[in-house]
Design a protein around this motif. Structure first.
Motif, PDB file in Angstrom:
ATOM      1  N   MET A 141       0.915  -1.224   0.038  1.00 35.47           N
ATOM      2  CA  MET A 141       0.068   0.085   0.003  1.00 35.47           C
ATOM      3  C   MET A 141       0.778   1.139   0.112  1.00 35.47           C
ATOM      4  O   MET A 141       1.868   1.332   0.740  1.00 35.47           O
ATOM      5  CB  MET A 141      -0.777  -0.024   1.370  1.00 35.47           C
ATOM      6  N   SER A 142       0.452   2.413  -0.720  1.00 36.75           N
ATOM      7  CA  SER A 142       1.221   3.485  -0.776  1.00 36.75           C
ATOM      8  C   SER A 142       0.110   4.591  -0.778  1.00 36.75           C
ATOM      9  O   SER A 142      -1.020   4.399  -1.194  1.00 36.75           O
ATOM     10  CB  SER A 142       2.379   3.614  -1.668  1.00 36.75           C
ATOM     11  N   ASN A 143       0.742   5.757  -0.457  1.00 33.79           N
ATOM     12  CA  ASN A 143      -0.107   6.901  -0.353  1.00 33.79           C
ATOM     13  C   ASN A 143      -0.480   7.653  -1.856  1.00 33.79           C
ATOM     14  O   ASN A 143       0.536   7.755  -2.454  1.00 33.79           O
ATOM     15  CB  ASN A 143       0.359   8.034   0.639  1.00 33.79           C
ATOM     16  N   ALA A 144      -1.433   8.206  -2.007  1.00 39.65           N
ATOM     17  CA  ALA A 144      -1.737   9.246  -3.304  1.00 39.65           C
ATOM     18  C   ALA A 144      -2.511  10.529  -2.700  1.00 39.65           C
ATOM     19  O   ALA A 144      -3.000  10.320  -1.628  1.00 39.65           O
ATOM     20  CB  ALA A 144      -2.544   8.329  -4.454  1.00 39.65           C
ATOM     21  N   ARG A 145      -2.297  11.415  -3.608  1.00 35.08           N
ATOM     22  CA  ARG A 145      -2.916  12.769  -3.087  1.00 35.08           C
ATOM     23  C   ARG A 145      -4.264  12.645  -3.809  1.00 35.08           C
ATOM     24  O   ARG A 145      -4.496  12.093  -4.854  1.00 35.08           O
ATOM     25  CB  ARG A 145      -2.274  13.844  -3.763  1.00 35.08           C
ATOM     26  N   ALA A 146      -5.531  13.437  -3.113  1.00 38.85           N
ATOM     27  CA  ALA A 146      -6.829  13.073  -3.827  1.00 38.85           C
ATOM     28  C   ALA A 146      -7.639  14.679  -3.079  1.00 38.85           C
ATOM     29  O   ALA A 146      -6.980  15.083  -2.277  1.00 38.85           O
ATOM     30  CB  ALA A 146      -7.261  11.873  -3.419  1.00 38.85           C
ATOM     31  N   PHE A 147      -8.768  14.462  -3.689  1.00 35.21           N
ATOM     32  CA  PHE A 147      -9.750  15.648  -3.083  1.00 35.21           C
ATOM     33  C   PHE A 147     -10.833  14.713  -2.557  1.00 35.21           C
ATOM     34  O   PHE A 147     -11.107  13.752  -3.455  1.00 35.21           O
ATOM     35  CB  PHE A 147      -9.967  16.438  -4.237  1.00 35.21           C
ATOM     36  N   ALA A 148     -11.477  15.133  -1.498  1.00 39.32           N
ATOM     37  CA  ALA A 148     -12.324  14.152  -0.904  1.00 39.32           C
ATOM     38  C   ALA A 148     -13.450  15.073  -0.215  1.00 39.32           C
ATOM     39  O   ALA A 148     -13.043  16.285   0.185  1.00 39.32           O
ATOM     40  CB  ALA A 148     -11.949  13.051   0.225  1.00 39.32           C
ATOM     41  N   ALA A 149     -14.693  14.589   0.081  1.00 36.87           N
ATOM     42  CA  ALA A 149     -15.668  15.161   0.980  1.00 36.87           C
ATOM     43  C   ALA A 149     -15.930  14.300   2.191  1.00 36.87           C
ATOM     44  O   ALA A 149     -15.531  13.105   2.089  1.00 36.87           O
ATOM     45  CB  ALA A 149     -16.869  15.310   0.220  1.00 36.87           C
ATOM     46  N   ASN A 150     -15.609  14.918   3.249  1.00 32.20           N
ATOM     47  CA  ASN A 150     -15.761  14.178   4.495  1.00 32.20           C
ATOM     48  C   ASN A 150     -17.338  13.890   4.959  1.00 32.20           C
ATOM     49  O   ASN A 150     -17.654  13.426   5.929  1.00 32.20           O
ATOM     50  CB  ASN A 150     -15.160  14.849   5.694  1.00 32.20           C
ATOM     51  N   SER A 151     -18.384  14.514   4.481  1.00 37.43           N
ATOM     52  CA  SER A 151     -19.742  14.654   4.945  1.00 37.43           C
ATOM     53  C   SER A 151     -20.555  15.091   3.565  1.00 37.43           C
ATOM     54  O   SER A 151     -20.010  15.882   2.781  1.00 37.43           O
ATOM     55  CB  SER A 151     -19.972  15.364   6.335  1.00 37.43           C
TER      56      SER A 151
END
Ligand code: NAP
Ligand code: ZN
Ligand code: ZN
Length: 354
Positions: free
Chosen positions: A1-11
């Protein structure tokens, strides 16, 4: 597993913001690609805002299923892609591949219910509580669900073909849109503008129905022979009992009878728009008096998606887009809801590095 950058909504009510997400390591059958462009579908908004009761949203939610990128790594069993290739992925990233529907290249209708959607689906690899979509810098996808992007197509304007394009191409082909057929497209948004382009290219007499008088000229430029302002009852009345096929892309509940009455005998209206609340129940007499049908259609299978991309290359078809940096995504959502986009936002994913 490795990290990627993203845009997310939390609610359902929060703005999309920069986050770090896990992506799985490249397995034997996997293709990893750097995401260059991702289209903004109205389904992204329905999901971020948790509008579909039938499909509750798991947060954080990283939307995006109109993905074009460049291959960075492939697993040892991958044969159709190599690093450096342009590649794309759409609304689904896995299915059982064994059932009748999967065998018939209709993975989106997997009879075992094993279709895994690109975001907000169960993650079969348990990398995260849910699948994460294309508002991100990279993704790992099983080779079967990765598409080739024809070299002649502009990659940014190709991204929307992966959902908006195939969602209209598939029903137009299935219900035989072509020469001698009168085909209506309802709504000139992301899906609808691709419907007008495809119906016209397939040789059908294409009629656009819009609620926006400001879109009449664009409708004609995109390929409609006629444009009907659906709020105008006289204009609608002129087309009574005359259509072979109507594909309805509207994202809000509305009176379906206004359109079923425009179908000729044995005509079909295909619903592809997926409103959060049901349409008013249609009048049954309107259907049985002319053997008319109301049907539904969901995206398209992988083989048909590749066929559509190759068709687009042959006929020089892409989406009309507004390219935005990811930092403008929240504003873009508000504009889509107002019907104020010509005709698909596409995120330039290089902006994630900013
Ligand atoms: P969009 O860009 O927002 O376009 C929808 C269009 O519908 C608008 O531009 C507008 O066109 C018309 N419209 C909106 N509200 C209306 C209302 N209240 N009354 C009448 N017309 C209205 O959305 P999209 O990305 O094309 O997606 C459309 C729908 O399809 C969404 O529900 C989405 O979730 C769904 N979808 C389904 C599939 C599938 O597989 N079936 C795939 C992708 C998306 P005018 O201004 O021309 O009237
Ligand atoms: Zn979509
Ligand atoms: Zn299956």
């Amino acid at each position: 597993m490795s990290n990627a950058r993203a845009f997310a909504a939390n609610s359902p009510t929060s703005r999309l913001e920069s986050v770090t997400i896990p992506r799985r390591e490249v397995g034997p059958d996997d293709v990893e690609f750097e995401i260059l462009f991702c289209g903004v579908c109205h389904s992204d908004i329905h999901t971020v805002r948790n509008e579909w009761d039938i499909w509750p949203t798991v947060y954080p939610c990283v939307p995006g299923h109109e993905i074009v990128g460049r291959v960075t790594k492939v697993g040892p069993k991958v044969t159709k892609f190599k690093p450096g290739d342009l590649a794309a992925t759409g609304c689904m990233i896995d299915s059982c591949l064994k059932c009748r529907s999967c065998q018939e290249h209709l993975e989106q209708y997997c009879d075992n219910g094993a279709t895994i959607f690109t975001y907000n689906s169960h993650d079969p690899y348990n990398t995260a509580p849910t699948t994460y979509g294309g508002y991100s810098d990279r993704i790992v996808v099983k080779e079967h669900f990765v598409l080739h992007v024809p070299k002649t197509l502009d990659p940014a304007a190709t991204a929307p073909l992966l959902c908006a394009g195939i969602t209209l191409y598939s029903p137009l082909k299935h219900w035989n849109a072509g020469p001698g057929k009168k085909v209506g497209i309802v709504g000139l948004g992301g899906l609808g503008h691709m419907g007008v382009k495809f119906a016209h290219a397939l040789g059908a007499h294409t009629v656009l129905f819009t609620t926006s008088t400001s879109k009449i000229e664009d409708g004609k430029r995109l390929g409609a022979s006629e444009v009907v302002v659906s709020k105008n009852a006289d204009e609608m009345q002129r087309h009574i009992r005359s259509f072979d096929l109507i594909v309805n892309t509207v994202a809000a509940p509305h009176n379906l009878d206004a359109y079923t009455s425009l179908l000729g005998r044995d005509g079909t209206m295909v619903l592809v728009g997926a409103p959060a609340t049901p349409h008013p129940s249609p009048a049954v007499f309107n259907l049985l008096m002319a053997r008319r049908s109301i049907a539904g259609s969901g995206i398209g299978g992988i083989a048909e998606t590749q066929e559509m991309l190759d068709y687009c290359a042959k006929h020089c078809i892409t989406s009309d887009i507004e390219l935005i940096p990811i930092q403008k995504i929240n504003e873009a959502y508000e504009r889509v809801i107002k019907g104020d986009v010509k005709y698909r936002f596409v995120i330039d994913m290089q902006s994630l590095k900013a």
